[in-house]
Design an enzyme around this catalytic site. Structure first.
Site, mmCIF file in Angstrom:
data_model
loop_
_atom_site.group_PDB
_atom_site.id
_atom_site.type_symbol
_atom_site.label_atom_id
_atom_site.label_comp_id
_atom_site.label_asym_id
_atom_site.label_seq_id
_atom_site.Cartn_x
_atom_site.Cartn_y
_atom_site.Cartn_z
ATOM 1 N N CYS A 59 13.538 10.601 7.413
ATOM 2 C CA CYS A 59 13.431 10.128 8.802
ATOM 3 C C CYS A 59 14.760 10.236 9.532
ATOM 4 O O CYS A 59 14.788 10.399 10.742
ATOM 5 C CB CYS A 59 12.896 8.708 8.835
ATOM 6 S SG CYS A 59 13.708 7.646 7.652
ATOM 7 N N GLU A 87 9.527 15.365 15.764
ATOM 8 C CA GLU A 87 9.973 15.298 14.372
ATOM 9 C C GLU A 87 9.239 16.362 13.551
ATOM 10 O O GLU A 87 8.026 16.337 13.436
ATOM 11 C CB GLU A 87 9.678 13.901 13.816
ATOM 12 C CG GLU A 87 10.264 13.678 12.454
ATOM 13 C CD GLU A 87 10.079 12.240 11.957
ATOM 14 O OE1 GLU A 87 8.945 11.724 12.026
ATOM 15 O OE2 GLU A 87 11.065 11.653 11.500
ATOM 16 N N LYS A 108 0.841 -1.202 0.000
ATOM 17 C CA LYS A 108 0.000 0.000 0.000
ATOM 18 C C LYS A 108 0.872 1.246 0.000
ATOM 19 O O LYS A 108 1.484 1.601 0.994
ATOM 20 C CB LYS A 108 -0.935 0.042 1.217
ATOM 21 C CG LYS A 108 -2.028 1.077 0.995
ATOM 22 C CD LYS A 108 -2.626 1.646 2.251
ATOM 23 C CE LYS A 108 -1.836 2.719 2.892
ATOM 24 N NZ LYS A 108 -1.731 3.985 2.126
ATOM 25 N N GLU A 135 9.823 0.953 10.671
ATOM 26 C CA GLU A 135 10.876 1.948 10.458
ATOM 27 C C GLU A 135 10.198 3.304 10.606
ATOM 28 O O GLU A 135 9.406 3.693 9.755
ATOM 29 C CB GLU A 135 11.490 1.743 9.071
ATOM 30 C CG GLU A 135 12.887 2.332 8.959
ATOM 31 C CD GLU A 135 12.853 3.731 8.401
ATOM 32 O OE1 GLU A 135 12.768 4.682 9.222
ATOM 33 O OE2 GLU A 135 12.905 3.879 7.184
HETATM 34 P P1 NAI Z 1 1.735 8.314 8.258
HETATM 35 O O1 NAI Z 1 2.570 7.541 9.208
HETATM 36 O O2 NAI Z 1 0.303 8.579 8.604
HETATM 37 O O3 NAI Z 1 1.762 7.602 6.807
HETATM 38 C C1 NAI Z 1 2.628 6.577 6.416
HETATM 39 C C2 NAI Z 1 1.840 5.437 5.799
HETATM 40 O O4 NAI Z 1 0.994 4.866 6.784
HETATM 41 C C3 NAI Z 1 0.926 5.837 4.646
HETATM 42 O O5 NAI Z 1 0.922 4.826 3.656
HETATM 43 C C4 NAI Z 1 -0.432 5.931 5.321
HETATM 44 O O6 NAI Z 1 -1.503 5.736 4.424
HETATM 45 C C5 NAI Z 1 -0.344 4.791 6.299
HETATM 46 N N1 NAI Z 1 -1.267 4.879 7.436
HETATM 47 C C6 NAI Z 1 -1.747 6.004 8.045
HETATM 48 N N2 NAI Z 1 -2.604 5.677 9.034
HETATM 49 C C7 NAI Z 1 -2.672 4.318 9.069
HETATM 50 C C8 NAI Z 1 -3.395 3.382 9.869
HETATM 51 N N3 NAI Z 1 -4.221 3.763 10.836
HETATM 52 N N4 NAI Z 1 -3.216 2.055 9.624
HETATM 53 C C9 NAI Z 1 -2.369 1.639 8.663
HETATM 54 N N5 NAI Z 1 -1.689 2.473 7.866
HETATM 55 C C10 NAI Z 1 -1.822 3.804 8.058
HETATM 56 O O7 NAI Z 1 2.473 9.690 8.003
HETATM 57 P P2 NAI Z 1 1.808 11.102 7.593
HETATM 58 O O8 NAI Z 1 0.551 11.321 8.369
HETATM 59 O O9 NAI Z 1 1.727 11.151 6.126
HETATM 60 O O10 NAI Z 1 2.920 12.112 8.083
HETATM 61 C C11 NAI Z 1 2.886 12.615 9.420
HETATM 62 C C12 NAI Z 1 4.265 12.682 10.010
HETATM 63 O O11 NAI Z 1 4.828 11.383 10.073
HETATM 64 C C13 NAI Z 1 5.265 13.458 9.192
HETATM 65 O O12 NAI Z 1 5.168 14.824 9.422
HETATM 66 C C14 NAI Z 1 6.557 12.882 9.685
HETATM 67 O O13 NAI Z 1 6.942 13.500 10.887
HETATM 68 C C15 NAI Z 1 6.231 11.435 9.940
HETATM 69 N N6 NAI Z 1 6.652 10.562 8.834
HETATM 70 C C16 NAI Z 1 7.784 9.820 8.987
HETATM 71 C C17 NAI Z 1 8.240 9.033 7.954
HETATM 72 C C18 NAI Z 1 9.472 8.223 8.101
HETATM 73 O O14 NAI Z 1 10.002 7.743 7.117
HETATM 74 N N7 NAI Z 1 9.963 8.018 9.300
HETATM 75 C C19 NAI Z 1 7.573 8.991 6.657
HETATM 76 C C20 NAI Z 1 6.351 9.750 6.611
HETATM 77 C C21 NAI Z 1 5.948 10.513 7.664
#
Ligand code: NAI
Ligand code: MG
Length: 481
Positions: A287, A384, A178, A253
């Site tokens: 990240c 972050e 996904k 991660e």
């Molecule tokens: P997110 O963690 O919500 O999104 C990442 C993935 O998780 C996406 O594919 C999303 O559709 C999925 N996801 C979201 N809610 C879910 C749930 N309840 N169950 C299963 N999958 C789910 O990240 P978001 O909201 O786009 O970004 C918010 C913050 O997260 C950013 O500002 C950043 O600080 C952090 N982030 C960190 C990343 C990393 O590589 N460590 C990457 C992206 C965001």
């Protein structure tokens, strides 16, 4: 620009619409214009995709195919990706907002290398023979984990797909992937190449959709054996709870708040380059970004003045222009979140050295931003930000430094700048993080493991280490009587 076709869901090597018929819009963050629409998968589509992956795992060509043949398919994926790298680089830049110089020189080569690496590893995965007591022959088999659910973020959309798919396919797993709702386009385009490379139906299924619907359905589905997630720490915790119901294996991660540490005895100009690369690469949406810049007091002012000059010279703008050094943040949400943190920093007493404001009237561009007068307990130093905002924090000596560097819930990475090699190695051991860069920053290779300590997650991706995530060990006893 040529018109883009709407994106669909890939199940069993066939493109289909969502069962609900719903679609969502995908935006170009540099222009705020809609690029195209994509089918919006939810629980019903995830269920079909998981059934397809289950069938592909239990039956037919994938299960019986030799490991070497799986490796050949992965090699063909790498070759096809190389052949079409310019199209992928452009599409990634349009969808994510990152500069074309980065998609050409980082995202694409690293993605290709990941498939090449796991192509070569596929036929080198094996168990051991173990000298047990008694008259037995005991050996282990390293078998695939099964059906894997992979949920990836938007900051390196294609590369994260490669990190997840490479080892899963090398080990013989089948996958439901996904992509993030903001950036599904390159993963879908990769689906075309996987089919062209000869991947049998059902081995990789790609379901674009939102987290709480498609993502959560994947994390809870009883037929999924293992979940691999990259994204926020907050959602990582949710995914782990969801996967707990069926005791699925989980690897995470997650976020980071890396210390990038500059000692007075370092090559200051090299360290300034490293600080730039550490925080402004990929608009800071990384990240492992070096977001806490620890500066030894003696060089604090000199360093910041050099960094300010460099930051103000950065070319921020049209991501498709090869000269551009920093593009747009991925979404309006991120854009607002980052500017919100700058305000929070100011109200906590930090001073903006440069930046802190939008860089263009349209598109989600933010100027390279430096905050000084930050102490490590402020929100801007603990949370972050995921944007081009670096917090400069002075330190007195090594003891003072180590205490502050580890004073974070995260532990993904760290940078150390010094000419004293003894000090560098001592600190490399002391810092609780999965990757340490000494006199360099943001270096990656498909062969070297990546992952977090503490709330940055667990499990190591890349290298041979990723095989642990996607295999399980079986012990076989044979009586020799
Ligand atoms: P997110 O963690 O919500 O999104 C990442 C993935 O998780 C996406 O594919 C999303 O559709 C999925 N996801 C979201 N809610 C879910 C749930 N309840 N169950 C299963 N999958 C789910 O990240 P978001 O909201 O786009 O970004 C918010 C913050 O997260 C950013 O500002 C950043 O600080 C952090 N982030 C960190 C990343 C990393 O590589 N460590 C990457 C992206 C965001
Ligand atoms: Mg979220």
């Amino acid at each position: 620009m040529k018109e883009m076709k709407p994106g669909k869901i890939l199940i069993n090597n066939e493109w289909c619409e969502a069962q609900s018929g719903k679609r969502f819009s995908v935006i170009n963050p540099a222009t705020e214009q809609i690029l195209t629409e994509v089918a919006e998968g939810d629980a019903a589509d995830i269920d079909r995709a998981v059934q397809a992956a289950r069938n592909a795992f239990e039956q037919g060509p994938w299960k019986t195919m030799s490991a070497r043949e799986r490796g050949r398919i992965l090699n063909r994926v790498a070759m096809l990706l190389d052949k079409h790298k310019e199209d992928f680089a452009e599409l990634e830049t349009l969808n994510n907002g990152k500069p074309i110089s980065e998609t050409r020189n980082a995202d694409l080569p690293l993605s290709i290398e990941t498939f090449e690496y796991y192509a070569g590893l596929a036929d080198k995965i094996h168990g051991d023979t173990i000298p047990v007591n008694g008259n037995f022959f005991n050996y282990t088999l390293r078998e695939p984990a099964g059906v894997v659910g992979q949920i990836i973020p938007w900051n390196f959309p294609l590369l994260m797909a490669a990190w997840k798919l490479g080892p899963a396919l090398a080990t013989g797993c089948t996958v439901v992937l996904k992509p993030a709702e903001q950036t599904p386009l390159t993963a879908l385009k990769l689906g075309e190449l996987l089919m062209e490379a000869g991947l049998p139906p059902g081995v990789v299924n790609i379901v674009p959709g939102f987290g709480p619907t498609a993502g959560a359905a994947l994390a809870t589905h009883p037929e999924v054996d293992k979940v691999a997630f990259t994204g926020s720490t907050e959602v990582g915790k949710t995914v782990m709870k969801l996967a707990g119901d069926h005791l699925k294996r989980v690897s995470l991660e997650l976020g980071g708040k890396a210390p990038n540490i500059v000692f007075a005895d370092s090559d200051i100009d090299a360290a300034v380059n490293g600080a730039m690369r550490g925080i402004f690469f990929n608009q800071g949406e990384v990240c492992c970004a070096g977001s806490r810049l620890f500066l030894e007091e003696r060089i604090h002012d000199e360093f910041l003045s050099k960094l300010k000059t460099r930051a103000e010279k950065m070319i921020v703008g049209n991501p498709l222009d090869p000269k551009t050094q920093m593009g747009a943040q991925v979404s309006e949400d991120q854009f607002r979140k980052i500017l919100g943190y700058v305000e929070k920093g100011k109200s906590e007493g930090a001073k903006v050295v440069t930046g802190g404001i939008p860089a263009q009237p349209q598109g989600y561009f933010i100027k390279p931003t430096i905050l000084e007068g930050v102490n490590n307990r402020m929100k801007v130093a603990q949370e972050e930000i995921f944007g081009p905002v670096v917090c400069a924090i002075p330190f007195k000596n090594q003891e003072d430094l180590s205490r502050q560097a580890n004073d974070t819930v995260y532990g993904l990475s760290a940078g150390i700048w010094t000419r004293d090699i003894g000090k560098a190695h001592r600190l490399a051991k002391e810092i609780k993080a999965g990757t340490i860069w000494v006199n360099c920053y943001n270096c990656f290779d498909a062969a070297s493991p990546f992952g977090g300590f503490k709330q940055s997650g667990f499990g190591r991706e890349l290298g041979k280490y990723a095989l642990e995530l996607y295999t399980q060990v079986k012990s076989v006893w044979v009586s020799l009587d």
